[in-house]
Write a protein that holds these residues in place. Structure first.
Motif: not given
Length: 497
Positions: A417-438
């Motif tokens: 369960c903790l791993a699945f939570i990390f997978i979900a959150i890390s997917g969101g973090v990856m999108w946030w890092i690579r999103r076009p800023t501005g």
């Protein structure tokens, strides 16, 4: 002339795609898969977080319940116990307008017996009884259980059927998320090999998060697939209309047994799934129609001696009591089980010992036995041997899914369960890092058109529509909206790109 001929330049015709063509097609297929993975993740990630968090609560149901209700659950073991029928009489004295629906014997000598009762208001309550003195200790509102609240959120988002449909769509798209994720994870070239089964800590946060997300997700993909599939088996459409319906135990196998209009799911209390998965849709057997037999006897009453007729009616009216049923359960070999009481004049006693309700941890010992409430005759007996392959998978899978097999099973499920939570959150973090800023855009992976690649997507969607109808239907709806709206409104198209 020879059988083979060559063009005038004497070079053979070669219709095989060139290296560059194969590379381009592979690249386009990769980006198509990435887009599917991205868009599926947008919908699935919130549900994945919810399912993992509520799953953690349900894993610790016993510990949470004991901490909340320790004062009404604990007893001091004695040498002898009061008859269960006397305990039941005390419950009825304390709750004269209630109906007892279930008896749950204490799983250990230092815990109390439980009687589940339904009040006039429809509320369901556990009444705990000291089996050594027969005294009532207290009560537990079954709807006030943290487990039931977590289970309701886990299964329906507290939205009834609509919540069930949304979760089924999420689980179905979750399967797509897994398949596309594994495709993206498997090495294709030197760049993808660099992060395969490796965590690069010196290449920046984006690469670090990508390696953690991809490797943990890839290694646990089969585990997560198991959780999705076993969960989908409970869903309304894929589970209820297809898999569960086809896998239900056929009541016709019971010889010369009248069947009720109620199925086994009618014995569940609220959203608590207590009956085995493959029996929920199976019709219940019935006891002999006692009222009809009494009516028939009353017709002939005038031709009999009055006292003899009264004795006959009294014998007909005699029912098997709970003590008789418990003695029979012992004879039949039941160990830790529940007794469900007849709810109508033609209802039956049901002895249930199964992994679904957490009575036992070995699914091979699953057993559901129905007993005529007047004669004590065993009307139906379903064991592991009568389960079909899918029912056996579910019985074993539920025990693993709930962490019931052992302490190790529970610990491993917590880590999952903790791993699945990390997978979900890390997917969101990856999108946030690579999103076009501005820019007011979603930042989806780029789209590359290539002849033939769209056909792969079409075939995949058609296959999904048959295997996972809610996923196929959702994708078809999204494509329709894309064609009717998104592609025709430039601002929307840009924002979702």
């Amino acid at each position: 002339m020879s059988k083979t001929s060559t063009p005038m330049n004497n070079r053979p015709i070669n219709n095989a795609p060139s290296h560059n063509e194969r590379h381009a097609r592979s690249k386009h297929r990769y980006f198509l898969t990435w887009r599917w993975h991205f868009y599926a993740g947008l919908f699935v990630v919130p549900f994945m977080l919810m399912l993992s968090l509520t799953g953690l609560v349900m894993l610790f149901d016993d510990e949470i319940e004991f901490s909340r209700y320790q004062s009404v659950l604990e007893v001091v073991p004695q040498n002898s116990a009061v008859a269960v029928s006397a305990q039941m009489d005390n419950v009825l004295l304390a709750y004269p307008d209630a109906k007892i629906t279930q008896f749950v014997p204490a799983p250990s000598s230092d815990l109390a017996n439980r009687f589940s009762i339904t009040l006039d208001s429809g509320k369901t309550v556990f009444v705990t009884v000291n089996q050594y003195s027969g005294d009532i200790i207290g009560s537990i509102d079954r709807s006030d259980s943290w487990y039931q609240l977590a289970n309701d959120i886990h299964g329906t988002l507290l939205l009834g059927d609509w919540g069930d449909y949304l979760i089924e769509i999420a689980a179905s798209l979750g399967v797509i998320l897994l398949v596309t994720g594994v495709y993206l994870w498997i090495p294709r070239d030197n760049a993808s090999k660099a992060g395969f089964l490796k965590i690069r800590t010196t290449n920046g946060p984006r690469i670090l998060m990508r390696d953690l997300h991809a490797n943990i997700g890839g290694l646990l993909s089969l585990v997560l697939l198991f959780f999705f599939i076993s969960g989908l088996a409970w869903a309304s459409v894929w589970g209820g209309k297809f898999v569960q319906a086809w896998s239900s135990f056929p009541a016709e196998k019971w010889d010369d047994v009248p069947l009720s209009s109620q199925n086994h799911a009618s014995m569940n209390h609220g959203s608590e799934e207590e009956m085995p998965w493959n029996l929920e849709q199976t019709l219940m057997p019935e006891s002999h129609d006692h009222a009809a037999m009494l009516a028939a006897m009353s017709v002939t009453e005038n031709s009999q001696d009055g006292e003899a007729a009264d004795d006959a009616n009294m014998n007909m009216a005699a029912k098997w009591g709970v003590d008789d049923v418990l003695a029979q359960a012992k004879t039949l070999g039941f160990s830790q089980f529940k007794v469900n009481f007849p709810r109508t004049d033609t209802g039956v006693y049901t002895l249930a010992e199964n992994t679904m309700s957490g009575d036992i941890t070995d699914p091979r010992l699953d057993r559901t036995t129905h007993i005529d409430q007047y004669s004590g005759r065993v009307l139906a007996d379903v064991t592991w041997n009568e389960y079909n392959p899918m029912a056996k998978f579910m019985a074993a899978g539920i025990a693993l899914h709930q962490g019931d097999v052992s302490v190790l099973n529970k610990i491993v499920n917590v880590l999952f369960c903790l791993a699945f939570i990390f997978i979900a959150i890390s997917g969101g973090v990856m999108w946030w890092i690579r999103r076009p800023t501005g820019k007011k855009v979603l930042g989806a992976p780029p789209r590359f058109e290539h002849e033939g690649v769209w056909k792969v997507g079409l075939v995949t969607m058609i296959a999904l529509s048959f295997m996972l109808p809610m996923a196929g239907g959702t994708i078809a709806l999204v494509l329709l909206v894309d064609w009717l709206v998104i592609n025709r409104v430039s601002k929307v198209k840009l924002a979702l790109s």
